[in-house]
Design an enzyme around this catalytic site. Structure first.
Site, PDB file in Angstrom:
ATOM      1  N   ASP A   1      38.697  60.050  19.757  1.00 22.74           N
ATOM      2  CA  ASP A   1      40.089  59.621  19.898  1.00 22.74           C
ATOM      3  C   ASP A   1      41.010  60.723  19.372  1.00 22.74           C
ATOM      4  O   ASP A   1      40.977  61.057  18.187  1.00 22.74           O
ATOM      5  CB  ASP A   1      40.305  58.326  19.107  1.00 22.74           C
ATOM      6  CG  ASP A   1      41.653  57.664  19.390  1.00 22.74           C
ATOM      7  OD1 ASP A   1      42.597  58.360  19.810  1.00 22.74           O
ATOM      8  OD2 ASP A   1      41.758  56.441  19.188  1.00 22.74           O
TER       9      ASP A   1
ATOM     10  N   HIS B   1      40.632  57.390  23.156  1.00 22.30           N
ATOM     11  CA  HIS B   1      41.553  56.374  22.654  1.00 22.30           C
ATOM     12  C   HIS B   1      41.435  55.052  23.417  1.00 22.30           C
ATOM     13  O   HIS B   1      41.913  54.030  22.941  1.00 22.30           O
ATOM     14  CB  HIS B   1      42.991  56.906  22.754  1.00 22.30           C
ATOM     15  CG  HIS B   1      44.015  56.059  22.058  1.00 22.30           C
ATOM     16  ND1 HIS B   1      43.953  55.769  20.717  1.00 22.30           N
ATOM     17  CD2 HIS B   1      45.136  55.430  22.544  1.00 22.30           C
ATOM     18  CE1 HIS B   1      44.985  55.011  20.383  1.00 22.30           C
ATOM     19  NE2 HIS B   1      45.707  54.780  21.464  1.00 22.30           N
TER      20      HIS B   1
ATOM     21  N   SER C   1      45.744  49.960  20.043  1.00 24.87           N
ATOM     22  CA  SER C   1      46.782  50.906  19.625  1.00 24.87           C
ATOM     23  C   SER C   1      47.985  50.151  19.035  1.00 24.87           C
ATOM     24  O   SER C   1      47.837  49.453  18.028  1.00 24.87           O
ATOM     25  CB  SER C   1      47.167  51.796  20.810  1.00 24.87           C
ATOM     26  OG  SER C   1      47.811  52.964  20.388  1.00 24.87           O
TER      27      SER C   1
END
Length: 303
Positions: free
Chosen positions: A232, A260, A98
């Site tokens: 996600d 995610h 991320s």
């Protein structure tokens, strides 16, 4: 296998907490926004069998200091470079999840001599779309709403919802649990301030405003693995698929049914992907002439 231990170091006057363990080629694991090094726990045991693992709490996160300062990708990349220097590691395979993926790419751009390989996990910086919850942080006054969202009653309710979702068999449970833990971390005023500064450095109300897309051609010089969950809901898998198309020689694995946090949904498969990637690729070698050719030739095409 050496056990994972938590320790800390002072860099530029700030305390940086990190977890480390194992022996072998160096893996630098960079977590996402509101998370910490603890988010890598599901894969620590498997990765430390083969690698020296270093997983810091990014500044403003976890047990690291949360100063009033620069939380940009560039500043974070520089701090990670300095952590490697302080720990005596010249080079590493950098794994970024991320926000950590954006920092990993920034490290490769600023300090290519330090990067052996890149592993981008549900990475930021590869497209504009991001969940509305993060876009909302860019709104004026968001910092005054966060204390309510991070209050004990709401955090507790979020965790109960996460458990309920898991009980009925929906695969988003891992994401809900991780996000609830992230929100819980914002009960501290310094953590909230750091979160807002970090989020606003890469996101505005329209979505992600920092993008590596125009520089992905430089990845030709760095072996790159892209890992994503096909469910996600924070950053869509199509970002990873597009990046794979734009990064010559990159590899892509989309985890079916994962969200995610694919390293939470399928820890064994995730660790196997990284191990296989390292085993079957050669570390990038710094080559100033090659880098110059890439930049100049791309500039001519763009013109």
């Amino acid at each position: 296998m050496r056990p994972v231990r938590c320790t800390e170091i002072r860099l530029h006057g700030h305390r940086l907490s990190y977890r480390t363990g194992g022996r072998g080629p160096v893996l630098l694991l960079l977590h996402g926004i509101t998370n910490s090094s603890a988010s890598w726990e599901p894969v620590f045991a498997q990765l430390t069998r083969r690698f020296t693992v270093i997983a810091p709490d990014l500044l403003g996160h976890g047990e690291s200091d949360k100063p009033r300062g620069d939380y940009s990708l560039g500043a974070s990349a520089s701090l990670m470079r300095d952590l490697m220097i302080a720990l005596g590691h010249e080079r590493a395979t950098v794994v970024g999840h991320s926000l950590g993926g954006g920092i990993a790419m920034q490290m490769a751009y600023q300090f290519p001599e330090r990067i052996e390989r890149l592993v981008l996990v549900s990475s930021g910086g590869l497209g504009h779309h991001v969940t509305p919850a993060l876009r909302a942080v860019a709104l004026p006054g968001a910092e005054y709403v966060l204390p309510l969202l991070a209050s004990q009653p709401l955090v507790g309710a979020g965790r109960k919802i996460g458990r309920w979702i898991q009980l009925i068999g929906l695969r988003v449970g891992a994401d809900v649990a991780a996000m609830a833990a992230g929100v819980a971390s914002l009960q501290d005023i310094e953590a909230r301030r750091a979160f807002v500064h970090t989020a606003r450095s890469v996101i505005d109300i329209a979505g992600q405003r920092v993008s590596a897309i125009d520089k992905l051609y430089l990845a030709e010089a760095v072996p790159t693995l892209i890992l994503w969950g096909d469910r996600d809901s924070i950053i869509p898998a199509r970002h990873g698929i597009r990046a794979h198309d734009l990064m010559p020689g990159s590899r892509l694995r989309v985890f079916e049914g994962a969200g995610h946090f694919p390293h939470h949904d399928d820890p064994a498969g995730f660790a196997a992907e990284i191990t296989g990637f390292v085993d079957t690729t050669k570390p990038s070698e710094p080559d100033e002439d090659r880098l110059r050719r890439l930049v100049v030739e791309h500039g001519k095409r763009a013109a």
